[in-house]
Structures are given as structure tokens and as C-alpha cells.
Design an enzyme around this catalytic site. Structure first.
Site, short mmCIF file in Angstrom:
data_model
loop_
_atom_site.label_atom_id
_atom_site.label_comp_id
_atom_site.label_asym_id
_atom_site.label_seq_id
_atom_site.Cartn_x
_atom_site.Cartn_y
_atom_site.Cartn_z
N ASP A 1 10.06 -51.07 69.44
CA ASP A 1 11.22 -50.20 69.51
C ASP A 1 11.41 -49.56 68.14
OD1 ASP A 1 11.39 -51.61 71.89
OD2 ASP A 1 13.57 -51.66 71.89
N LYS B 1 14.99 -44.57 74.30
CA LYS B 1 16.05 -45.58 74.31
C LYS B 1 17.27 -44.98 73.64
CE LYS B 1 16.83 -50.15 72.13
NZ LYS B 1 16.20 -51.29 71.48
N LYS C 1 15.66 -46.47 78.46
CA LYS C 1 16.31 -47.74 78.17
C LYS C 1 17.67 -47.51 77.52
CE LYS C 1 15.86 -51.90 75.29
NZ LYS C 1 15.03 -52.67 74.36
#
Lengths: 316, 316
Positions: free
Chosen positions: A153, A216, A252
Site C-alpha cells: 500500500d 485506496k 479499497k
């Protein structure tokens, strides 16, 4: 942006001007419209067997996260064990999608998770601010992958993005993607710092063009985290991106999703915006920690017929 | 000129409402035609012929607010509309009680005593209202006295029910009573009974969800609590049929104790006791028909307390 557009993308690599004109050529987001749509979809009632299915799906989509300065190996081990068997009292309860930790904790989690099918995600690239030189970010990424993370991430440089240096952000994502190797790359846009929905749409496209496997919403470290309208804008972006390029990108939302009710609203949003293809842990994740316990409590209520209490579930 | 004289006369009007109206009317009449302002019509005094009755709907009391039942149901009690609580109201009330519990238990015993005493003051002030809804005046007096009696126990119960224990070793050993947590209470129909089950539970730091079979007096009591210093959520009152809602409290994993004083049907009481065993709740079920006018003793308080014993090394 219509889903039927099939025109090929212009060549954007190596040209700051082309990239800029492309991103600014994206249609603006109707702020009132997107908020009204998200609010309307949030009122759907999902009950009984549909609710049970939604809860199990939501559990399978959770990226069980701990990103605290106070994380210890013991806490990470406990969290990883919980990821495998979220409800030890009920063997039918599915495992979560992944565990998300800081790079220093990756070896600890990898010990528990290796070979189990639960993914191991690590934040990298000077999380959460992203304010570090590129070589530090790349080293951070390589270390995490070498230690056993199969999902990375990364955070984008919001400073560069807001200053309009899209090519800088683009090249950074491309470089990190290369450093990831076979690991999946999730690009954190930190929508709470992007100010407008137009910027969210641009950042989503920028990340996808640069090769992100997931986009995300947030780090969870700023006051405004994932919201339904922001997720809706991002879902529209991945839908349109697939329509134009044929490549599917996951979404996400992370931060601030704490209750089963919230999670189900997101599932409704996926179903109504991008359809079944994204209703899968490979294409949609919840970045959360306290959400899991609420999901488990609701699950217990459905299976046992009486209300569950937080005392019966682990804190971490 | 007439305007200013009228406003001056209003400002200097005496405190009696009747006189103020008279002054205003006379000044308006004086101002009347000359300034082109239409004369104000005479105010009709409040009285039976022209006035619609303002009837009260007795709602629930959850988390310091007065919501209607989630189910939208009401039932008639002696010609008044009262909310008919459902299992989801019980669920919401438990959430509110759980949220309020740590802070209420963490308040100093002296502070809890002061808050309870304040409630007794407000009860006394609403004496006539309780009498008007059918509670005998002597019973209201007894209820106020009972409340004051329990208020006094707030900072004394620990001395009577706890203390230092003699032990054979170099330890300072002390036992202190602690509240059980969230208590579900099925209240008796009488007002003195209602007060006699709520006050002992909350004085020690518990929070309660009360199922009250007599709505009017219970909701007037809720109004007393809402206008005193009692934090929202410490007392939650649900009106309706205890036989419908009590099983949900008995089986709820986040309720720590159950007071069945008001359950008149022995079969239901036995059932609730069995259900409560599932989550190892403390159950209070007085034998026979309790006489609330008698001295209650300490049992109502002590049966909702846990004992914490601390061994503290000394002499090293």
C-alpha cells in the site's frame, strides 16, 4: 464519463503536457449528484439471508489493519491469528482477505500467514505522509516485498499532486510498481487531502494509468477518511477505466468504516455502480480494524438469534 | 411617536401578564387610526371553549432522549397514547446504557450521590404531576424518601460492603465493591416499586434498561431524570409489554445482570432466568410479592455489585 467510450488512450508516458491535458480533460464530478446518489443507495434495506451473505462477503473483504507506533510482535501475531479464524467459536466463519501492517512487522505476520491464503499487505513509501525522497520509498518497498509482503500500500505525494506536478506522481507510482515485482500495488490517494471530487477522479485515473492494481481512499491518519461519495467517484473511475482499456482495477475504502451497516452500504454501492465483477475480495477491500468485530457480532446475532456483546470478541 | 410610546409602555409594563396585555391593548387603540396601524384584536383568555386540548404522547427514554418506538407502535393506557417498545428499542437502549456506563461508574461516589439527590429534588417538584396520573400522594412521598435514602448510600456502600481483609502474609488486602455493568430491569407496576428497583442499581455505578409496565409515571420519572443532572444513558426506560422485550434483554450478551422484580408470571420468570444463564448473568428474583414500603436493606444494592480484591505487597 460514459461507460460506452471505447476510444484508445493517448500515449501519456514521458509527456507532462499530455498527462496534464488528459487529466484536466476528464469531465468534472457533479458534487451534488454524487452525494445524493451515495445517500440514496445508503438507504437500502438488506435483511435475513441476504444480510448473512453480505456479512460473510464483507468479512472476506476485510484488510485487517494495525498501523500504530505501539505495534508489537505479539499484537501482530494475535491479529494474524484472528485474520485466519476471525470467530474461533464458529468454524463456518470465513477468514479475512489480508493483514495490513508496517514493513517492520511484515516478518512477524508472514510467519503466521505463509501458505494460508490470507494475503499480507504492508504500507510502504514513507507512510502516511509520503514526504520522503524516491530512493527511500523504493528501498522501503523492496524491503517489505523481500520480507514477505505480497501487497504493497503506497501513498502518493499529495504535495506534488496538489501542486499540479502530475508527471512526478506518475513516475513515482511507475517506479514503485516496478520495485513491487510480483506484489500487488495499492495506491493510496488520501482523498481527505485532495479537497475536491474532481481531484479524486484525476488522482484515480493517474494511479490507474501508472499501473496501480488497487486504488485506496485513505491512510486512516487524517480526520476525513473513506466516505461513500468518494468511493462512488472511485468506483466510476475503475468502471470507466476498464471500459477504455480492458484492465480491471480494485478499490479499497479505508478508515472510518466501523459498522456492519456502513460496510453493507459500500456493498450496495459496488453492486449498483460497477456490478458483480467487483463484489469479490480480489477487487474490493475494506481497510479496517474495528469493523471486523462489528461484523462478527452481527454474524453471531444472525446465527444464534440473540444479541452479541463486545466482551465475547478479541480486541485486536 | 405613538409607536415609541407603545414600546415604552410595554417595556415598563408590570410583570403580571394580564396587566401587560391591558397596557398593550390600550396603547394600540390609542395609536389605532392616526398612524394607520390596525387595532389589535382583543386577546381571548385561555379557557375551555376556544382551546384545543394538548395531549401528551408518552415516548421512550433512551440515551437521554425521548424517541418514539423504532417500530412506530403505540398502545392506549387509560386513554393516553404510550410507545410500545420493540426488541430493537431494547437493543438501542443497551447500546446507550453500555456507552454511559464507564463514565458513570468512574464518577466519584460523592458526585453520584449529589446527582441522585438532585433527582429527588426534581421528583419532589413534580409531586402534583405524579398524583395527577394516579399515583397516591403518600406513595410519591415514600418514593422521594426512598430516592434520598439511596442517594445517601452512594459514598457509604463501599465502607459497609468492602474493606480491608486480615491475611496471613505481608500483604495489604482490600476488597472493594464495583458495579456489575449494564442491568436489565423488569420494573413492578407501582411507582414506589419502580423507584425501588432503579435507584439501588444506579447508585453504585450500574446503568439500567428498565422495562416499565406503567408508562405514565415511568415517563414522568424519565422527564425528571432528563431535567436533573443525570447523564444520558444511565437510566433508559422502555414502556410496553415486558413479556415481549424481556427475553431479548435476558439473552443479550452485553447485559450483565437481570432484575426480575416486576415479573408477575412465574413461568416467564423461570424462562428468563434460564435464558440469562446462557451468558452467565446475575439474576435478581425476589421470593414472593415484595413489600416496597418496608426497609429494603442493602440487598438491592449488593446483589448488583462485584467484589474486587487487591493484594498489595508490603514490608519489603
Amino acid at each position: 464519463m460514459t461507460a460506452t467510450t471505447t476510444s484508445r488512450l493517448p500515449d501519456l508516458s514521458g509527456s507532462a503536457f499530455n498527462l496534464r491535458s488528459f487529466l484536466h480533460g476528464l469531465p468534472g464530478v457533479d458534487k451534488v449528484g454524487v452525494e445524493a446518489r451515495a445517500a440514496a443507495l445508503g438507504t437500502r434495506s438488506v435483511k435475513t439471508s441476504a444480510k448473512a451473505a453480505a456479512i460473510d462477503l464483507a468479512i472476506r473483504m476485510v484488510d485487517l489493519t494495525t498501523l500504530e507506533g505501539a505495534d508489537t510482535p505479539g499484537k501482530v501475531r494475535a491479529l494474524s491469528a484472528k485474520a485466519l479464524r476471525p470467530d474461533p467459536a464458529d468454524p463456518t466463519c470465513p477468514p479475512v482477505a489480508a493483514v495490513c501492517v508496517y514493513p517492520a512487522m511484515v516478518p512477524v505476520a508472514a510467519e503466521v500467514l505463509r501458505g494460508t491464503g490470507v494475503h499480507l499487505a504492508s504500507v510502504a513509501t514513507a507512510f502516511p505522509s509520503g514526504q520522503a525522497p524516491l530512493d527511500v520509498k523504493l528501498a522501503d518497498t523492496r524491503d517489505a516485498v523481500a520480507a514477505g509482503a505480497d501487497e504493497i500500500d503506497m501513498v502518493i505525494s499529495r504535495g506534488a499532486f496538489l501542486a499540479g506536478r502530475y508527471d512526478h506522481v506518475y513516475e513515482e507510482i511507475v517506479a514503485v510498481k516496478e520495485a513491487c515485482g510480483s506484489a500487488h500495488l495499492k495506491v493510496i490517494l488520501e482523498t481527505g487531502e485532495l479537497e475536491t471530487y474532481d481531484n479524486v477522479r484525476r488522482a484515480s485515473w493517474l494511479a490507474m494509468l501508472a499501473g496501480a492494481d488497487f486504488i485506496k481512499t485513505s491512510t486512516g491518519k487524517v480526520p476525513v477518511a473513506a466516505t461513500l461519495p468518494v468511493t462512488l467517484v472511485m468506483l466510476e473511475a475503475v468502471r470507466d477505466f476498464r471500459a477504455r482499456t480492458g484492465r480491471q482495477v480494485g478499490v479499497k475504502p479505508a478508515g472510518g468504516i466501523r459498522t456492519t451497516k456502513d460496510a453493507i452500504k459500500y456493498l450496495v454501492l459496488i453492486n449498483e455502480t460497477v456490478g458483480d465483477d467487483w463484489l469479490d475480495p480480489d477487487w474490493f477491500r475494506f481497510g479496517a480494524s474495528s469493523l471486523l468485530n462489528d461484523l462478527l457480532m452481527q454474524r453471531t446475532k444472525l446465527t444464534t438469534g440473540h444479541y452479541a456483546g463486545p466482551d465475547y470478541f478479541t480486541l485486536d | 411617536m405613538p409607536e415609541s410610546s407603545s414600546s415604552r409602555s410595554r417595556k415598563s409594563a408590570p410583570t403580571s401578564a394580564g396587566k401587560a396585555v391591558a397596557v398593550r391593548r390600550s396603547s394600540a387603540v390609542r395609536a389605532g387610526t392616526t398612524a394607520g396601524v390596525p387595532a389589535v384584536a382583543p386577546v381571548t383568555p385561555p379557557g375551555p371553549p376556544g382551546r384545543l386540548a394538548v395531549r401528551k404522547t408518552y415516548k421512550l427514554f433512551i440515551g437521554g432522549a425521548f424517541p418514539r418506538s423504532e417500530s412506530g407502535r403505540t398502545y392506549l393506557v387509560d386513554g393516553d397514547n404510550a410507545a410500545l417498545a420493540s426488541r430493537k428499542d431494547a437493543r438501542d437502549a443497551v447500546v446507550a446504557a453500555r456507552k454511559a456506563q464507564p463514565k458513570w461508574a468512574g464518577a466519584t461516589a460523592y458526585n453520584r450521590g449529589q446527582v441522585l439527590y438532585r433527582v429527588a429534588e426534581m421528583l419532589e417538584a413534580r409531586h402534583a404531576e405524579f398524583v395527577a396520573c394516579g399515583v397516591p400522594a403518600a406513595e410519591v412521598d415514600a418514593a422521594v424518601d426512598r430516592w434520598v435514602w439511596y442517594a445517601g448510600w452512594a459514598d457509604k456502600i463501599a465502607q459497609v460492603h468492602g474493606g480491608a481483609n486480615p491475611v496471613a502474609g505481608p500483604f495489604f488486602n482490600i476488597s472493594a465493591p464495583e458495579p456489575t455493568g449494564v442491568v436489565g430491569v423488569v420494573a413492578p407496576a407501582s411507582f414506589l416499586g419502580l423507584v425501588s428497583v432503579i435507584a439501588p442499581a444506579i447508585v453504585t455505578g450500574n446503568t439500567v434498561v428498565v422495562l416499565a409496565p406503567a408508562p405514565q409515571a415511568a415517563i414522568i420519572l424519565a422527564e425528571v431524570l432528563a431535567t436533573s443532572d443525570m447523564p444520558g444513558g444511565v437510566v433508559n426506560i422502555l414502556t410496553g409489554h415486558p413479556a415481549e422485550t424481556a427475553p431479548w434483554l435476558a439473552s443479550h450478551d452485553d447485559v450483565n445482570a437481570l432484575d426480575l422484580t416486576g415479573v408477575t408470571d412465574p413461568a416467564l420468570a423461570a424462562d428468563l432466568e434460564r435464558t440469562a444463564a446462557g451468558s452467565l448473568k446475575r439474576v435478581v428474583r425476589p421470593a414472593g410479592d415484595p413489600d416496597f414500603t418496608a426497609d429494603p436493606g442493602l440487598t438491592p444494592m449488593t446483589s448488583l455489585l462485584e467484589t474486587k480484591t487487591v493484594w498489595h505487597p508490603k514490608g519489603f
